[in-house]
Design a protein around this motif. Sequence first.
Motif: not given
Length: 170
Positions: A6-18, A31-35
């Motif tokens: 889930d974290i890395l799928n979100r990262l893929s989306f955020i990266t696309s906004l670069g 932090v503590n398993n929370e983005i």
Amino acid sequence: MLREADILNRLSFITSLGKCRKRKVGSLLVVNNEITIEAYNGMPEESGLSCLDGDCPRCRTEVEFPHGVGYDLCFCLHAEEKVISKAAQAGISTLGATIFSSYQPCIMCLKKICQSGIAGVLYIDPWEIPNASWGIAELEDTYRRLASSLPNGVEQIKAVNLGTGNFYTK
């Protein structure tokens, strides 16, 4: 519980906004398993300037500023810099946190990550340390020593396409 996928799928989306002409990069502060913070590279958000529109001379000039050279002259913030800055703005401690990034931190970002108390970095694509172009053989060794000073180190995650979206694994 938030899964690494889930974290890395979100990262893929955020990266696309670069917003950088040279490369789109995204980072998440976990932090503590929370983005807690999401960021992508580009010029400071409130500046009204855009690298994509050519406002960053370093990014617009490939020949004069090859890979790994002149970051101090770049007006774009790296995603890792932005994630640390946004955490400071929001009053969120980075102590013991993990950064997930689409790109391995450069030397400049790694120094800031170490100083901010972040415990480790997980990244997808490797960054080439520019030893050959600078003629400084110790750069790679010093980078590795600095990376190993983080309690959880700096580790690459490999991308796997399962056909249903992005998924990453160590």
